[in-house]
Design a protein around this motif. Structure first.
Motif, PDB file in Angstrom:
ATOM      1  N   ALA A 137      38.110  43.521  57.414  1.00 57.35           N
ATOM      2  CA  ALA A 137      38.095  42.239  56.715  1.00 57.35           C
ATOM      3  C   ALA A 137      37.450  42.390  55.344  1.00 57.35           C
ATOM      4  O   ALA A 137      36.393  43.016  55.204  1.00 57.35           O
ATOM      5  CB  ALA A 137      37.340  41.191  57.526  1.00 57.35           C
ATOM      6  N   SER A 138      38.084  41.791  54.355  1.00 59.68           N
ATOM      7  CA  SER A 138      37.561  41.749  52.996  1.00 59.68           C
ATOM      8  C   SER A 138      37.378  40.300  52.598  1.00 59.68           C
ATOM      9  O   SER A 138      38.321  39.507  52.648  1.00 59.68           O
ATOM     10  CB  SER A 138      38.528  42.440  52.024  1.00 59.68           C
ATOM     11  OG  SER A 138      38.143  42.204  50.681  1.00 59.68           O
ATOM     12  N   MET A 139      36.155  39.957  52.188  1.00 59.53           N
ATOM     13  CA  MET A 139      35.838  38.616  51.714  1.00 59.53           C
ATOM     14  C   MET A 139      35.553  38.679  50.218  1.00 59.53           C
ATOM     15  O   MET A 139      34.631  39.368  49.786  1.00 59.53           O
ATOM     16  CB  MET A 139      34.604  38.075  52.465  1.00 59.53           C
ATOM     17  CG  MET A 139      34.862  37.808  53.940  1.00 59.53           C
ATOM     18  SD  MET A 139      33.327  37.676  54.924  1.00 59.53           S
ATOM     19  CE  MET A 139      33.042  39.424  55.290  1.00 59.53           C
ATOM     20  N   SER A 140      36.380  37.987  49.427  1.00 57.56           N
ATOM     21  CA  SER A 140      36.200  37.952  47.969  1.00 57.56           C
ATOM     22  C   SER A 140      36.114  39.364  47.403  1.00 57.56           C
ATOM     23  O   SER A 140      35.268  39.658  46.553  1.00 57.56           O
ATOM     24  CB  SER A 140      34.939  37.165  47.593  1.00 57.56           C
ATOM     25  OG  SER A 140      34.878  35.921  48.240  1.00 57.56           O
ATOM     26  N   LEU A 147      37.771  36.601  41.123  1.00 52.26           N
ATOM     27  CA  LEU A 147      38.445  37.755  41.725  1.00 52.26           C
ATOM     28  C   LEU A 147      39.685  37.376  42.519  1.00 52.26           C
ATOM     29  O   LEU A 147      40.321  38.248  43.132  1.00 52.26           O
ATOM     30  CB  LEU A 147      37.478  38.505  42.648  1.00 52.26           C
ATOM     31  CG  LEU A 147      36.209  39.061  42.001  1.00 52.26           C
ATOM     32  CD1 LEU A 147      35.358  39.804  43.035  1.00 52.26           C
ATOM     33  CD2 LEU A 147      36.539  39.979  40.826  1.00 52.26           C
ATOM     34  N   VAL A 148      40.061  36.105  42.515  1.00 49.07           N
ATOM     35  CA  VAL A 148      41.140  35.657  43.398  1.00 49.07           C
ATOM     36  C   VAL A 148      42.477  36.299  43.044  1.00 49.07           C
ATOM     37  O   VAL A 148      43.282  36.605  43.941  1.00 49.07           O
ATOM     38  CB  VAL A 148      41.237  34.113  43.410  1.00 49.07           C
ATOM     39  CG1 VAL A 148      41.722  33.570  42.071  1.00 49.07           C
ATOM     40  CG2 VAL A 148      42.142  33.641  44.551  1.00 49.07           C
ATOM     41  N   GLU A 149      42.758  36.507  41.760  1.00 51.07           N
ATOM     42  CA  GLU A 149      44.056  37.054  41.399  1.00 51.07           C
ATOM     43  C   GLU A 149      44.220  38.477  41.940  1.00 51.07           C
ATOM     44  O   GLU A 149      45.298  38.839  42.438  1.00 51.07           O
ATOM     45  CB  GLU A 149      44.245  37.053  39.886  1.00 51.07           C
ATOM     46  CG  GLU A 149      45.628  37.515  39.445  1.00 51.07           C
ATOM     47  CD  GLU A 149      46.776  36.728  40.067  1.00 51.07           C
ATOM     48  OE1 GLU A 149      47.856  37.334  40.290  1.00 51.07           O
ATOM     49  OE2 GLU A 149      46.601  35.525  40.350  1.00 51.07           O
ATOM     50  N   GLU A 163      33.982  29.492  45.629  1.00 48.13           N
ATOM     51  CA  GLU A 163      33.598  30.358  44.525  1.00 48.13           C
ATOM     52  C   GLU A 163      32.998  31.657  45.069  1.00 48.13           C
ATOM     53  O   GLU A 163      33.005  31.903  46.276  1.00 48.13           O
ATOM     54  CB  GLU A 163      32.607  29.625  43.611  1.00 48.13           C
ATOM     55  CG  GLU A 163      33.186  28.356  42.999  1.00 48.13           C
ATOM     56  CD  GLU A 163      32.201  27.649  42.094  1.00 48.13           C
ATOM     57  OE1 GLU A 163      31.053  28.134  41.947  1.00 48.13           O
ATOM     58  OE2 GLU A 163      32.581  26.598  41.529  1.00 48.13           O
ATOM     59  N   HIS A 164      32.480  32.469  44.163  1.00 47.94           N
ATOM     60  CA  HIS A 164      31.901  33.763  44.519  1.00 47.94           C
ATOM     61  C   HIS A 164      30.433  33.539  44.845  1.00 47.94           C
ATOM     62  O   HIS A 164      29.536  33.851  44.047  1.00 47.94           O
ATOM     63  CB  HIS A 164      32.070  34.734  43.345  1.00 47.94           C
ATOM     64  CG  HIS A 164      32.083  36.177  43.735  1.00 47.94           C
ATOM     65  ND1 HIS A 164      33.157  36.766  44.362  1.00 47.94           N
ATOM     66  CD2 HIS A 164      31.155  37.166  43.573  1.00 47.94           C
ATOM     67  CE1 HIS A 164      32.898  38.054  44.559  1.00 47.94           C
ATOM     68  NE2 HIS A 164      31.685  38.311  44.102  1.00 47.94           N
TER      69      HIS A 164
END
Length: 254
Positions: free
Chosen positions: A146-149, A206-208, A232-233
């Motif tokens: 799993a990767s979060m942000s 970092l969403v893109e 948000e981050h």
């Protein structure tokens, strides 16, 4: 759960380092907490920190201990500083430490499962990148990642002047394909990859990069769960998201 700060010597790093470890504990009289260690060696989650953090941050800024306790899940949180989980060109061999030495040290100190079906990796920001890189390069180690942000677009980091020194120290300039999660997913044996959980706040800068990775993973045929929602981050998002990740972990029964 037992909360352990473990200081130890790393032969790979050639320096003393630290990790924070949560271990399941069955209790009968503790108020407000439950424990479910089950039988045999508990499953383990390697939980990776972000660029400005350390091995203590997940415990300090989320309720990871409370969330993991009813799952009977051990959680290992190593310190890797600002390494991007790489063998730094001008620094220490953190990729080798993570991928080769860490699990050996953990198994020598603690009673946790070493089986692929009981082993998971997750992280936030730089740690989300590290988790994906580890699982893409060594897919036979994990039942889920799993990767979060996640800071997933590392090949564009050299374009940011404020990151120039970091990129030069860690990667020696442009990151190579072994450190580029897009290149790794494009060349991966998809059938061998563990399921992937990918999340990012839609207000995160970092969403893109996360959307680009999600698209590449879908096109490659990766078993992918996506969670893009307002956020948000910041730690409020990650405290909520780690609960979703724990609920998702493949094969882990509550």
């Amino acid at each position: 759960m037992a909360l352990i700060t473990c200081d130890f010597y790393s032969d790979v790093l050639e320096v003393s380092t630290s990790m924070t470890v949560l271990l399941p504990q069955q209790t009968r009289t503790q108020i407000g907490m439950s424990g479910a260690p089950g039988h045999g060696e508990p499953p383990v989650l390697y939980l990776l920190h972000g660029l400005s953090d350390d091995h203590t941050t997940w415990v300090r800024r989320t309720s990871i201990e409370r969330y993991a306790a009813p799952l009977g899940l051990a959680v290992v949180m190593p310190a890797v500083h600002r390494s991007f989980y790489a063998d730094e060109v001008h620094g220490h061999r953190y990729w080798t430490f993570l991928s080769q030495e860490l699990s050996q040290v953990v198994s020598s100190f603690f009673r946790v499962s070493q089986r692929q079906e009981d082993t998971y990796v997750a992280g936030l920001s730089m740690g989300g990148y590290g988790a994906l890189k580890w699982a893409l390069r060594e897919p036979d180690r994990f039942a889920g990642v799993a990767s979060m942000s996640g800071a997933l677009d590392v090949v564009r980091m050299p374009e940011r002047p404020e990151r120039a020194g970091l990129v030069e120290r860690v990667f020696g300039g442009m990151p190579g394909p072994q450190d580029d999660v897009l290149a790794l997913v494009a060349s991966a044996d998809v059938e061998a990859l563990p399921p992937v959980h990918l999340s990012c706040g839609t207000d995160d800068e970092l969403v893109e990069g996360n959307r680009v990775f999600a698209r590449a993973a879908r096109e490659a045929g990766v078993q992918l769960t996506e969670d893009f929602r307002p956020g948000e981050h910041e730690w409020g998002f990650w405290d909520t998201e780690i609960q979703s990740v724990l609920d998702w972990l493949p094969g882990l029964s509550t």
